[in-house]
Motif scaffolding. Structure first.
Motif, mmCIF file in Angstrom:
data_model
loop_
_atom_site.group_PDB
_atom_site.id
_atom_site.type_symbol
_atom_site.label_atom_id
_atom_site.label_comp_id
_atom_site.label_asym_id
_atom_site.label_seq_id
_atom_site.Cartn_x
_atom_site.Cartn_y
_atom_site.Cartn_z
ATOM 1 N N GLN A 73 -10.590 -4.608 5.278
ATOM 2 C CA GLN A 73 -10.034 -5.812 6.203
ATOM 3 C C GLN A 73 -9.956 -6.939 5.438
ATOM 4 O OE1 GLN A 73 -12.615 -5.839 9.959
ATOM 5 N NE2 GLN A 73 -10.704 -5.227 10.913
ATOM 6 N N ASN A 74 -9.059 -7.972 5.836
ATOM 7 C CA ASN A 74 -8.839 -9.367 5.059
ATOM 8 C C ASN A 74 -10.016 -10.363 5.466
ATOM 9 O OD1 ASN A 74 -8.051 -10.038 7.707
ATOM 10 N ND2 ASN A 74 -5.823 -10.263 6.902
ATOM 11 N N ASN A 75 -10.915 -10.031 6.381
ATOM 12 C CA ASN A 75 -11.984 -10.833 6.622
ATOM 13 C C ASN A 75 -12.991 -11.165 5.370
ATOM 14 O OD1 ASN A 75 -12.977 -8.360 6.979
ATOM 15 N ND2 ASN A 75 -14.225 -8.704 8.811
ATOM 16 N N HIS A 76 -12.807 -10.386 4.426
ATOM 17 C CA HIS A 76 -13.728 -10.485 3.186
ATOM 18 C C HIS A 76 -12.740 -10.321 1.970
ATOM 19 C CE1 HIS A 76 -17.621 -10.138 5.168
ATOM 20 N NE2 HIS A 76 -17.173 -9.096 5.760
ATOM 21 N N GLU A 130 -6.101 -3.818 -6.577
ATOM 22 C CA GLU A 130 -6.066 -3.188 -7.948
ATOM 23 C C GLU A 130 -6.490 -1.731 -8.189
ATOM 24 O OE1 GLU A 130 -4.972 -4.155 -12.085
ATOM 25 O OE2 GLU A 130 -4.628 -5.437 -10.198
ATOM 26 N N ASN A 131 -5.730 -0.719 -9.024
ATOM 27 C CA ASN A 131 -6.199 0.491 -9.055
ATOM 28 C C ASN A 131 -5.630 1.307 -8.014
ATOM 29 O OD1 ASN A 131 -6.866 0.049 -11.850
ATOM 30 N ND2 ASN A 131 -8.773 -0.740 -10.827
ATOM 31 N N LEU A 132 -5.014 0.818 -6.986
ATOM 32 C CA LEU A 132 -4.806 1.765 -5.646
ATOM 33 C C LEU A 132 -3.568 2.692 -6.070
ATOM 34 C CD1 LEU A 132 -5.553 1.976 -2.731
ATOM 35 C CD2 LEU A 132 -3.727 0.784 -2.204
ATOM 36 N N SER A 133 -3.985 3.883 -6.099
ATOM 37 C CA SER A 133 -2.930 4.720 -6.703
ATOM 38 C C SER A 133 -1.830 5.208 -5.477
ATOM 39 C CB SER A 133 -3.583 6.179 -7.031
ATOM 40 O OG SER A 133 -4.127 6.699 -5.917
ATOM 41 N N TYR A 158 -5.247 -6.314 7.445
ATOM 42 C CA TYR A 158 -5.821 -5.721 6.330
ATOM 43 C C TYR A 158 -5.291 -6.381 5.134
ATOM 44 C CZ TYR A 158 -7.042 -2.252 9.678
ATOM 45 O OH TYR A 158 -7.416 -1.551 10.889
ATOM 46 N N HIS A 159 -5.952 -6.404 3.883
ATOM 47 C CA HIS A 159 -5.283 -6.631 2.734
ATOM 48 C C HIS A 159 -3.970 -5.631 2.449
ATOM 49 C CE1 HIS A 159 -8.108 -9.787 1.413
ATOM 50 N NE2 HIS A 159 -9.182 -8.843 1.707
ATOM 51 N N PRO A 160 -2.948 -6.445 2.101
ATOM 52 C CA PRO A 160 -1.803 -5.306 1.671
ATOM 53 C C PRO A 160 -2.262 -4.452 0.666
ATOM 54 C CG PRO A 160 -1.360 -7.825 0.974
ATOM 55 C CD PRO A 160 -2.425 -7.855 1.630
#
Length: 638
Positions: free
Chosen positions: A187-190, A592-595, A585-587
């Motif tokens: 989530q994009n709250n952090h 990083e490193n998301l496959s 959510y974060h796109p």
């Protein structure tokens, strides 16, 4: 030979389809003979025979091509017995905060993650499993399978960086391969966790997203106005998108009290009315299938206790009697010459109303009162003896300087100060500023905030914790401050904050300081009790009150009874934080490193890394070869 996806082998049953089609093409037809065609019969018999051979070869090559493709998708492999089949260190972090309650393809997101872990690993595989509130270090999957399937949602909301540091702390510094799986919805709250970690650790972020991102949440509740006959409760509700009708229910002690329906655009407010001046332990709830944790909000309304205020006077105290009415405050006024020091420990607020000097005995009593948690308000006389005051004020970091007889306007109002919170709707402008004719310049240490300031930026009213200090007399001979509208919120809020009045509810996971007007002995304890559990919170006793501190000791939302010696003193409600109610959510491209591979696929690739011989590529090649053979048969075999 083994298969990573053996269920896909059921697709081999589809090979029956071309066989059935081929058999229909071989049906026999009725023969009709004609005269003088003996030579043509021979030619026809030879052509039919070669045609049947061509069809059988075409069918065989087609079946082999399709069969090879089905086997390739099942990913056949052969374990290498000379290499360990699993990495030496496999650490898996599962975010079990409330946002993971959202529904994915197979249940909520935590269930989806646990199912994929169990589907990818064997019972004897060693893992370290970490959640927001629990951990299992270097255990076999089979030994914690029940715990894995029973992971509950936690109100402990960890920032991603904190969770990552916690997970990496379980990885030992050895030469073995190290893999860290970080499973969350992000989530994009952090902010996202750091993109770089220990180079010896292979980092696998796995982002799980719900099927739908629509959620309806009860955000907050407020007591809007407290009238003589009834109290109005306002419930604030929001949704990810507009809603035509949302039913809101009010319950008291679990029993339905009232219902109403509102429209969300995408926010809305529902109001209820309950009898005034009564104790009310209730909850408001909605029905929504997305995130259950924000569907209900508990609250408690207590009978208000009167705040005890004592004023020691050497000036007129009529204005204090108007500011502190008897229905809310218990005001005691006394002349300086006849003050009873024995009354001080029972007070919440002590006001020094324009005393010319402070005796040593009074100073000692005041110091003890403040040290015991009492609040102090100092109003000097325009001819006060500064030396006697400074003996007291120096312990709080202040000192009166020699008086100044230059008139000053009170022009600076710190509307952001907690004493003036919610007093002003906007910044103050076009205000008739009060003035003073003389004042005592105040010397203070750095960091002591001013509430009201003169035009030369020196303080008129300042504070240190619960000690409030005026720098000028507010008598009518020296100031018109008593005619200013500022005097009401200033004096009222100083008294109100001398005892923290009960609020409708507190939030789990945040530092909550709760004051109750009961004096406890040192060997006595208070308990927070519900039907499910009993908790002894951190507590500190003062002369006239007890302060308890609760942060994350409360695991479940609800209304708890504050109990002493089997007697309920009051009820306190706790609710889950609403920080994760907005499903944003974060796109994926920013992680990083998301496959992009599923959790199960990534686990399988790590599990058999360097320890298997994969054959799926060969079966793809075989499928292509058989397709080429089929094309050659169709083109060249006559």
């Amino acid at each position: 030979m083994q298969f990573q996806y053996p269920a896909l082998l059921w697709s081999l049953l589809a090979l029956a389809i071309p066989i059935i089609v081929h058999l229909f093409q071989l049906r026999k037809f009725q023969k009709v003979a004609f005269t003088n065609i003996a030579l043509l019969k021979k030619i026809s018999f030879q052509t039919r025979k070669s045609s049947q051979l061509k069809k059988w070869l075409t069918l065989l090559s087609r079946l082999l091509a399709l069969g090879c493709l089905c086997i390739a998708f099942a990913k056949p492999f052969k374990p290498n017995s000379t290499v360990s089949k699993a990495p030496n260190q496999l650490v898996i972090y599962i975010d079990n905060s409330f946002s993971m309650q959202a529904q994915g393809e197979r249940g909520n997101l935590v269930q989806q993650a646990t199912q994929e872990i169990i589907g990818a690993l064997d019972d004897d595989d060693k893992i370290t499993l970490i959640t927001n509130d629990n951990q299992w270090k270097d255990v076999s999957l089979g030994s914690i399978k029940n715990e894995l399937l029973g992971i509950h949602f936690s109100p402990n909301e960890l920032p991603y960086e904190t969770a990552l540091l916690r997970a990496t702390s379980f990885i030992e510094n050895t030469t073995s391969s190290k893999h860290l799986f970080f499973i969350s919805d992000f989530q994009n709250n952090h902010p996202l966790p750091p993109q770089e970690i220990d180079s010896t650790i292979t980092y696998h972020p796995i982002q799980l997203r719900p099927n739908k991102q629509n959620n309806i949440a009860i955000d907050s509740l407020a007591i809007e106005n407290d009238l003589e006959d009834y109290t109005t409760i306002s419930v604030f509700i929001s949704a990810s998108e507009p809603q035509n009708k949302v039913t809101v229910s009010l319950r008291e002690k679990g029993l339905l009290s009232s219902k109403t329906a509102i429209e969300l655009t995408p926010e809305g407010m529902a109001t209820f009315q309950i009898p005034s001046q009564t104790q009310f332990n209730g909850s408001v709830s909605i029905e929504d299938n997305s995130l259950p944790h924000d569907n209900e909000l508990f609250f408690s309304i207590q009978r208000p206790d009167k705040i005890k205020v004592m004023a020691i006077n050497e000036a007129d105290d009529t204005f204090l009697k108007k500011l502190y009415p008897s229905d809310e405050f218990l005001l005691t006024t006394t002349d300086y010459a006849s003050v009873d020091f024995g009354l001080l420990p029972d007070q919440h607020l002590l006001i020094l109303n324009e005393l010319e000097a402070l005796s040593e005995s009074l100073r000692v009593a005041i110091q003890s009162f403040v040290d015991s948690g009492g609040s102090l308000l100092v109003i000097p006389n325009k001819s006060s003896n500064t030396d006697s005051y400074n003996t007291l004020l120096s312990s709080f970091g202040y000192r009166y300087e020699s008086p100044s007889n230059s008139a000053q306007l009170i022009t600076e109002i710190k509307t952001s100060h907690p004493l003036l919170d919610n007093v002003f709707e906007s910044n103050v402008s076009n205000f008739q500023y009060p003035k003073v004719n003389s004042y005592f310049p105040l010397k203070s240490g750095p960091g002591n905030p001013s509430i009201l300031m003169f035009q030369d930026q020196t303080p008129f009213l300042t504070n240190y914790n619960h000690v409030y200090i005026f720098t000028a007399s507010i008598s009518e001979e020296n100031s018109n401050f008593k005619q200013s509208p500022l005097i009401v919120p200033i004096f009222y809020n100083i008294a109100r904050q001398s005892l923290q009045l009960p609020v409708p509810y507190y939030t789990i996971g945040r530092p909550n300081e709760i004051e109750i007007p009961y004096a406890m002995q040192r060997d006595q304890t208070l308990e927070l009790v519900s039907k499910e559990l009993s908790i002894i919170p951190l507590q500190r006793a003062y002369n006239t009150k007890t302060r308890i501190t609760v942060t994350d000791e409360i695991p479940l939302a609800g209304t708890y009874a504050l109990v002493h010696d089997n007697t309920t003193l009051e009820n306190i409600s706790f609710n889950y934080s609403r920080n994760e109610s907005v499903l944003q959510y974060h796109p994926s491209q920013s992680i990083e490193n998301l496959s992009g591979k599923t959790l199960k696929d990534t686990l399988l690739s790590v599990k058999y890394e360097g320890s298997i011989q994969g054959y799926w590529k060969w079966f793809v090649i075989f499928a292509l070869v058989f397709l080429v053979i089929e094309m050659l048969i169709l083109k060249y075999l006559s």
